[in-house]
Design an enzyme around this catalytic site. Structure first.
Site, PDB file in Angstrom:
ATOM      1  N   GLU A   1      12.237   3.214   9.323  1.00  0.00           N
ATOM      2  CA  GLU A   1      12.655   1.918   8.785  1.00  0.00           C
ATOM      3  C   GLU A   1      13.708   2.076   7.703  1.00  0.00           C
ATOM      4  OE1 GLU A   1       8.787   0.510   7.553  1.00  0.00           O
ATOM      5  OE2 GLU A   1       9.106   1.094   5.484  1.00  0.00           O
TER       6      GLU A   1
ATOM      7  N   SER B   1       0.817  -1.209   0.000  1.00  0.00           N
ATOM      8  CA  SER B   1       0.000   0.000   0.000  1.00  0.00           C
ATOM      9  C   SER B   1       0.856   1.267   0.000  1.00  0.00           C
ATOM     10  CB  SER B   1      -0.915   0.006   1.220  1.00  0.00           C
ATOM     11  OG  SER B   1      -0.160  -0.127   2.400  1.00  0.00           O
TER      12      SER B   1
ATOM     13  N   HIS C   1       5.402   6.196   1.093  1.00  0.00           N
ATOM     14  CA  HIS C   1       6.178   5.229   0.324  1.00  0.00           C
ATOM     15  C   HIS C   1       5.322   4.017  -0.006  1.00  0.00           C
ATOM     16  CE1 HIS C   1       6.596   4.053   4.550  1.00  0.00           C
ATOM     17  NE2 HIS C   1       6.757   2.804   4.144  1.00  0.00           N
TER      18      HIS C   1
ATOM     19  N   GLN D   1       1.628   4.280   1.843  1.00  0.00           N
ATOM     20  CA  GLN D   1       1.512   4.327   3.296  1.00  0.00           C
ATOM     21  C   GLN D   1       2.532   5.270   3.897  1.00  0.00           C
ATOM     22  OE1 GLN D   1       3.947   0.664   5.008  1.00  0.00           O
ATOM     23  NE2 GLN D   1       2.634  -0.047   3.332  1.00  0.00           N
TER      24      GLN D   1
ATOM     25  N   LYS E   1       7.813   4.317  13.703  1.00  0.00           N
ATOM     26  CA  LYS E   1       8.342   3.206  12.929  1.00  0.00           C
ATOM     27  C   LYS E   1       9.258   3.691  11.805  1.00  0.00           C
ATOM     28  CE  LYS E   1       6.799  -0.819  10.251  1.00  0.00           C
ATOM     29  NZ  LYS E   1       5.781  -1.279   9.316  1.00  0.00           N
TER      30      LYS E   1
ATOM     31  N   HIS F   1       4.271   5.953   8.163  1.00  0.00           N
ATOM     32  CA  HIS F   1       4.285   5.505   9.556  1.00  0.00           C
ATOM     33  C   HIS F   1       4.290   6.738  10.458  1.00  0.00           C
ATOM     34  CE1 HIS F   1       5.016   1.675   7.774  1.00  0.00           C
ATOM     35  NE2 HIS F   1       6.181   2.049   7.300  1.00  0.00           N
TER      36      HIS F   1
ATOM     37  N   ARG G   1      -2.609   3.779   5.796  1.00  0.00           N
ATOM     38  CA  ARG G   1      -2.684   3.450   4.361  1.00  0.00           C
ATOM     39  C   ARG G   1      -3.673   4.360   3.633  1.00  0.00           C
ATOM     40  NH1 ARG G   1      -2.846  -1.324   7.222  1.00  0.00           N
ATOM     41  NH2 ARG G   1      -1.048  -2.700   6.903  1.00  0.00           N
TER      42      ARG G   1
ATOM     43  N   LYS H   1      -7.067  -3.163   2.231  1.00  0.00           N
ATOM     44  CA  LYS H   1      -7.210  -2.977   3.674  1.00  0.00           C
ATOM     45  C   LYS H   1      -7.819  -1.608   3.994  1.00  0.00           C
ATOM     46  CE  LYS H   1      -3.244  -5.931   4.856  1.00  0.00           C
ATOM     47  NZ  LYS H   1      -1.904  -5.973   5.469  1.00  0.00           N
TER      48      LYS H   1
END
Length: 424
Positions: free
Chosen positions: A142, A113, A280, A115, A140, A117, A299, A305
């Site tokens: 990453e 997706s 991203h 999305q 989050k 964070h 998302r 979802k």
């Protein structure tokens, strides 16, 4: 539990997530690692998306005995709670008796997706309001380190590139309206960063909020136009990507919003890092991933979802420009380190040729090692054992580890960021 028992390296059983964007069956590195890690049978039609190594409640690792079998439901999180000294005092002081990072392998067959964070403040609020959707109160950040060629959408394109998109893709203007499009087309960097950001936020929010009916119609028109264009010229990479995404997620606003993002292709050994509130979408390939211990995702497209478009559009930083690509720096002849600007984690890649050895010096924080390909021997002061591909090991703080191989060994290590550990 005796301290002597806590000082040695501990074998772990990892956790696998079977999200539908994962590669199916034996094609997936995740499936290969799962079979090797604890002998699970691989189903050819089943997607194998993520291989988790850590303490997050959504996919916790368990201690394994010396033969690799899971110890009687002793979770790594529970064991660390009983042996907090394995984290080192600096990690304990900042994050308490839990691992601050989550280590993964991803096998991506189709786009994840669009999305972002949340930062810590937003994460706490979202978790409190909707704990069923937002599983924890942590941020989050990453990093993805490519194993194969790895493709992703990441961050917004520059203002000049965005103006080009609005001129070249009339279907976007139809969705956002002429007024929003003109806000971007007639603005300049000299108007100041806040005005540029405001114009980008406005046009992106308009796009993501378009009705399903308008979106379906616009994508259909765009698809037809690109098929006609392809008879006359080669389509651009972004145009080809749009057609690929449309096959994966027909009628999804994420298909058309891809034009707003940087299209990044990582070669094996290159890494991309993402801070909080940066948009991203991973598209394809296989990677090592490391992040703060969280599973919070907001998302807004390319997904069946739950979507939270309002939250996503309001939380983004709207920074523009190409993301930084990390190529790592050599720690020793066989070890390369990837150091993102986040306290929680770093990743080392170790590629040992036949007959070689390497040393991971003792550090004041914990590590997780993944033997990815091949076989070797790990030595510590009190522990000495063969490791083979698929093995996952937890190393306590202040443990020097020597690795040698008679054949060849490719190994990855995740640990707490060394800048944080060695800061005064």
């Amino acid at each position: 539990m005796a301290k002597a028992n806590a000082d040695k390296l501990r074998r772990l059983r990892a956790w696998v997530q079977n999200y539908d964007w994962g590669r199916c069956g034996a094609e997936a590195q995740v499936a290969r690692l799962l079979a090797l890690n604890y002998g699970a049978e691989i189903e050819s039609e089943r997607p194998y998306a993520e291989f988790w190594m850590g303490t997050h409640d959504s996919g916790p690792s368990f201690l394994a005995d010396e033969e690799g079998q899971k110890e009687e439901n002793v979770g790594l999180k529970e064991w660390i709670g009983k042996n907090p000294n394995v984290l080192g005092h600096k990690v304990l002081e900042k994050w308490g008796s839990d691992l601050p990072f989550l280590f993964k392998v991803l096998s991506v067959a189709k786009a994840l997706s669009i999305q972002a964070h949340p930062d810590k403040e937003l994460a706490k609020g979202l978790h409190k309001l909707q704990p069923n959707l937002y599983k924890d109160g942590n941020h989050k950040p990453e990093m993805a380190l490519a194993i194969t060629e790895f493709r992703a959408l990441c961050g917004f394109i520059t203002l000049e590139e965005l103006k080009g998109v609005l001129k070249d893709v009339p279907e976007i203007v139809e969705l956002v309206g002429t007024a929003s499009a003109n806000q971007v087309l007639y603005i300049d960097e000299k108007h100041g960063a806040e005005k540029v950001k405001s114009a980008l936020r406005s046009v992106f929010t308009q796009l993501m909020s378009a009705s399903k009916e308008m979106t379906t119609k616009a994508i259909s028109k765009l698809k037809s136009r690109l098929h006609m264009k392809s008879q006359l010229r080669c389509l651009t990479e972004k145009e080809q990507l749009m057609l690929q995404l449309e096959k994966q997620y027909p009628g999804d606003i994420g298909v058309i919003s891809a034009f707003f993002f940087n299209y990044v292709k990582l070669n094996p050994g290159e890494a991309l890092y993402l801070g909080a509130n940066e948009p991203h979408a991973y598209l394809s390939g296989e990677c090592i991933e490391c992040m703060a211990t969280s599973d919070n995702v907001v998302r807004a497209g390319l997904t069946p979802k739950h979507r939270d478009i309002q939250t996503l559009c309001s939380m983004l930083t709207y920074k523009q420009g190409h993301p930084e690509i990390l190529k790592g720096f050599p720690l020793s002849p066989y070890i390369t380190r990837y150091l993102p600007p986040f306290d929680e984690f770093e990743v080392d890649r170790c590629i040992l040729p036949k007959g070689a050895s390497a040393v991971f010096p003792a550090i004041p924080g914990p590590s997780i090692f993944l033997a990815f390909v091949g076989e070797g021997t790990l030595h510590t002061g009190s522990w000495n054992d063969i490791v083979t591909e698929g093995d996952v090991l937890f190393a306590p703080a202040d443990t020097e580890i020597t690795i040698s191989t008679a054949s060849e060994l490719q190994l990855y290590r995740a640990g707490v960021n060394s800048r944080f550990l060695h800061a005064l």
